[in-house]
Design a protein around this motif. Structure first.
Motif, PDB file in Angstrom:
ATOM      1  N   ARG A 260     -54.820 -41.456   8.368  1.00 15.91           N
ATOM      2  CA  ARG A 260     -55.900 -41.067   7.028  1.00 15.91           C
ATOM      3  C   ARG A 260     -55.754 -41.889   6.132  1.00 15.91           C
ATOM      4  O   ARG A 260     -54.280 -42.445   5.675  1.00 15.91           O
ATOM      5  N   THR A 261     -56.629 -42.487   5.464  1.00 25.86           N
ATOM      6  CA  THR A 261     -56.739 -43.403   4.490  1.00 25.86           C
ATOM      7  C   THR A 261     -56.322 -42.780   3.132  1.00 25.86           C
ATOM      8  O   THR A 261     -56.314 -41.508   2.992  1.00 25.86           O
ATOM      9  N   PRO A 262     -56.272 -43.694   1.963  1.00 29.63           N
ATOM     10  CA  PRO A 262     -56.110 -42.996   0.624  1.00 29.63           C
ATOM     11  C   PRO A 262     -56.984 -42.174   0.163  1.00 29.63           C
ATOM     12  O   PRO A 262     -57.043 -41.501  -0.671  1.00 29.63           O
ATOM     13  N   ARG A 263     -58.331 -42.758   0.933  1.00 29.50           N
ATOM     14  CA  ARG A 263     -59.517 -41.785   0.293  1.00 29.50           C
ATOM     15  C   ARG A 263     -59.816 -40.771   1.230  1.00 29.50           C
ATOM     16  O   ARG A 263     -60.923 -39.821   0.783  1.00 29.50           O
ATOM     17  N   GLY A 264     -58.759 -40.234   2.265  1.00 29.09           N
ATOM     18  CA  GLY A 264     -58.938 -39.258   2.879  1.00 29.09           C
ATOM     19  C   GLY A 264     -59.650 -39.266   4.107  1.00 29.09           C
ATOM     20  O   GLY A 264     -59.926 -38.483   5.004  1.00 29.09           O
ATOM     21  N   GLU A 265     -60.347 -40.499   4.293  1.00 29.09           N
ATOM     22  CA  GLU A 265     -61.017 -40.870   5.698  1.00 29.09           C
ATOM     23  C   GLU A 265     -59.970 -40.760   6.900  1.00 29.09           C
ATOM     24  O   GLU A 265     -58.750 -41.389   6.738  1.00 29.09           O
ATOM     25  N   VAL A 266     -60.298 -40.396   8.000  1.00 29.55           N
ATOM     26  CA  VAL A 266     -59.380 -40.523   9.323  1.00 29.55           C
ATOM     27  C   VAL A 266     -60.045 -41.500  10.179  1.00 29.55           C
ATOM     28  O   VAL A 266     -61.163 -41.635  10.396  1.00 29.55           O
ATOM     29  N   ARG A 267     -59.120 -42.553  10.506  1.00 38.13           N
ATOM     30  CA  ARG A 267     -59.545 -43.779  11.240  1.00 38.13           C
ATOM     31  C   ARG A 267     -58.689 -43.686  12.506  1.00 38.13           C
ATOM     32  O   ARG A 267     -57.525 -43.027  12.594  1.00 38.13           O
ATOM     33  N   THR A 268     -59.236 -44.212  13.493  1.00 37.97           N
ATOM     34  CA  THR A 268     -58.520 -44.413  14.873  1.00 37.97           C
ATOM     35  C   THR A 268     -57.859 -45.697  15.079  1.00 37.97           C
ATOM     36  O   THR A 268     -58.779 -46.706  14.971  1.00 37.97           O
ATOM     37  N   VAL A 269     -56.753 -45.706  15.498  1.00 39.46           N
ATOM     38  CA  VAL A 269     -56.218 -47.075  15.943  1.00 39.46           C
ATOM     39  C   VAL A 269     -55.777 -47.021  17.380  1.00 39.46           C
ATOM     40  O   VAL A 269     -54.996 -46.083  17.579  1.00 39.46           O
ATOM     41  N   GLU A 270     -56.047 -48.011  18.105  1.00 40.55           N
ATOM     42  CA  GLU A 270     -55.340 -47.973  19.372  1.00 40.55           C
ATOM     43  C   GLU A 270     -54.797 -49.176  19.542  1.00 40.55           C
ATOM     44  O   GLU A 270     -54.935 -50.347  18.986  1.00 40.55           O
ATOM     45  N   ALA A 271     -53.571 -49.118  20.253  1.00 38.12           N
ATOM     46  CA  ALA A 271     -52.570 -50.357  20.507  1.00 38.12           C
ATOM     47  C   ALA A 271     -51.794 -49.982  21.750  1.00 38.12           C
ATOM     48  O   ALA A 271     -51.804 -49.034  22.256  1.00 38.12           O
TER      49      ALA A 271
END
Length: 478
Positions: A260-271
């Motif tokens: 969750r970013t500071p703006r409330g957006e949810v991002r996906t990270v794959e590693a």
């Protein structure tokens, strides 16, 4: 010492001067100093003497970071200096073998020092059975005439994440996971997380670094965070501050995380690998604190009642290392100082308390950071009227040679003593010792300005910052 025969050992010690539980940096430094002062010492360690720092943390990680620096040097030689060099590959097994050899030689050195000092090292878990008694598995009960020292260290904090040593790893096992991953998500932007992000980037991995606070190394000066973040981003590390992990799922080929970013957006990270570096918690389980009349605080620390002696509310029971709450720093070199203090206290001396404000703090990433004393914000919050001097490393010739940016920041009382020094750039871990003395000895800028720094060196930037604060600047004005 009172000795009897015990099954499985040539002899058993029923009574001694000092019993130390834990053989990491705090524990073995206490043991060595106490023995040098003529005290009889039993040291109980359930794993290997040297602790986390020697076997899983400081030493192996810095060995790997040195290898990473060599890799980075090849790229710099080619891209900046016209040296037609290229990296064919990294022989992971050879790298690991060198790292392990360095650790093993250090381990043998510690064992040798303890043996030479006649410290009785007992391998086994230990627990308190009273304010002056300890039971060691496979060994028996030991009574301490002078006192007991708790030095059981810490373990990685893993909030809601199950580390498997392969896909999800902690700072304790990250170096020992199989092979070099192609991509890494590092959770935690403190010193440990930044170092591992830097290491994996040097080795060619795609790195995402996530920190919940609004900046990296949030305990350091804000300008340190700014310069460090700039340097890491320049190297291609995806730095995300003010971001929080929502969940992480282990897949067949790696890990999928939502952030969750500071703006409330949810991002996906794959590693390919998730490295959890969100701090450490004290180890007190099985220590038997209640039997001695002690209890950890709400954070799990064993707090001293007397910081000048690092002695708990139970007379004769002392604490060193990661069991201590702030202002102790959870750093190996602070543990050495704490061990010396406690040993000398138990020997009847009156050592000076540990000055935690004068303990240097270093992050061994690329770029490195090194600090001692108060940040600018801390100095202002403490009510000081502050004067600040800064000097970019690229303003001196040697800084231009290195070409990695960085800065020197000096925080002082206006017209008075130096309160803090903060460095970012190449090799600043080796430059901080001078500033440690400056802060520890309550020097003023004019005291430092009268001393000449060699030219051309990176340390010239430190000297120039103090010259400017003293009103004698050559290349900049106050």
């Amino acid at each position: 010492m009172t000795q009897t025969q015990v099954k499985g050992r040539a002899e058993h010690i029923d009574e001694t001067d000092v019993v130390i539980i834990g053989g990491g940096t705090g524990g073995y430094s206490t043991a060595l100093r106490a023995a040098a002062l003529g005290l009889e010492v039993v040291l109980a360690e359930r794993d290997k003497v040297g602790g986390t720092c020697l076997h899983r943390g400081c030493i192996p990680s810095k060995a790997m970071l040195h290898a990473a620096e060599l890799v980075d040097g090849i790229a710099e030689a080619r891209e900046r200096w016209g040296v037609k060099a290229s990296l064919e590959s990294v022989d992971w097994q050879a790298l690991v073998a060198t790292r392990d050899d360095i650790v093993a030689r250090n381990h043998r050195g510690v064992e040798g020092h303890l043996a030479h000092a006649a410290v009785e090292v007992v391998h086994g878990s230990a627990e308190l059975t009273g304010p002056r008694s300890v039971r060691i598995d496979g060994y028996g009960d030991v009574t301490a005439r002078r006192g007991i020292v708790l030095a059981t260290g810490s373990r990685p904090r893993t909030p809601g994440l199950a580390a498997d040593g392969t896909r999800v790893v902690t700072s304790d096992d990250a170096l020992f996971a199989p092979g070099l991953p192609d991509s890494v998500l590092v959770l935690g932007g403190g010193a440990i997380g930044v170092e591992y992000a830097s290491l994996h980037r040097s080795m060619g991995a795609r790195v995402t670094l996530v920190e919940a606070a609004d900046r990296l190394v949030p305990l350091e000066d804000a300008d340190v965070s700014r310069h460090l973040t700039r340097g890491l981003k320049k190297r291609g590390i995806d730095v995300r501050t003010g971001a929080r992990l929502v969940e992480a799922t282990v897949l067949g080929g790696g890990v999928r995380a939502t952030v969750r970013t500071p703006r409330g957006e949810v991002r996906t990270v794959e590693a390919e690998r998730l490295l959890v570096a969100v701090g450490r918690v004290p180890v007190t389980d099985g220590l038997g604190l209640a039997a001695a009349g002690l209890a950890p605080d709400r954070r799990g620390y064993v707090a001293p009642a007397d910081w000048s002696r690092l002695e708990t509310a139970v007379p004769g029971i002392h604490v060193v290392g990661d069991l201590l709450p702030p202002p102790s720093l959870g750093l190996a070199h602070a543990s050495f100082a704490e061990g010396l203090l406690v040993a000398e206290t138990l020997a009847g001396l009156r050592p000076a308390p540990v000055d935690y404000a004068a303990v240097p703090r270093v992050t061994y990433s690329a770029p490195q950071t090194a600090s001692v004393g108060l940040t600018e914000a801390q100095a202002r919050d403490a009510g000081h009227e502050v004067a600040v001097g800064t000097m970019p490393l690229t303003a001196v010739a040697k800084g231009m040679v290195h070409g990695q940016g960085g800065m020197v920041k000096v925080v002082t009382e206006r017209g008075g003593r130096v309160l803090g020094v903060h460095l970012v750039g190449p090799h600043v871990s080796e430059m901080i010792a001078e500033s440690q003395l400056i802060v520890g000895w309550d020097a003023e800028p004019s005291d430092v300005a009268r001393h000449i720094h060699a030219h051309p060196t990176l340390s010239e930037a430190v000297g120039e910052a103090f010259l400017t604060l003293a009103g004698r600047g050559l290349h900049q004005r106050a």
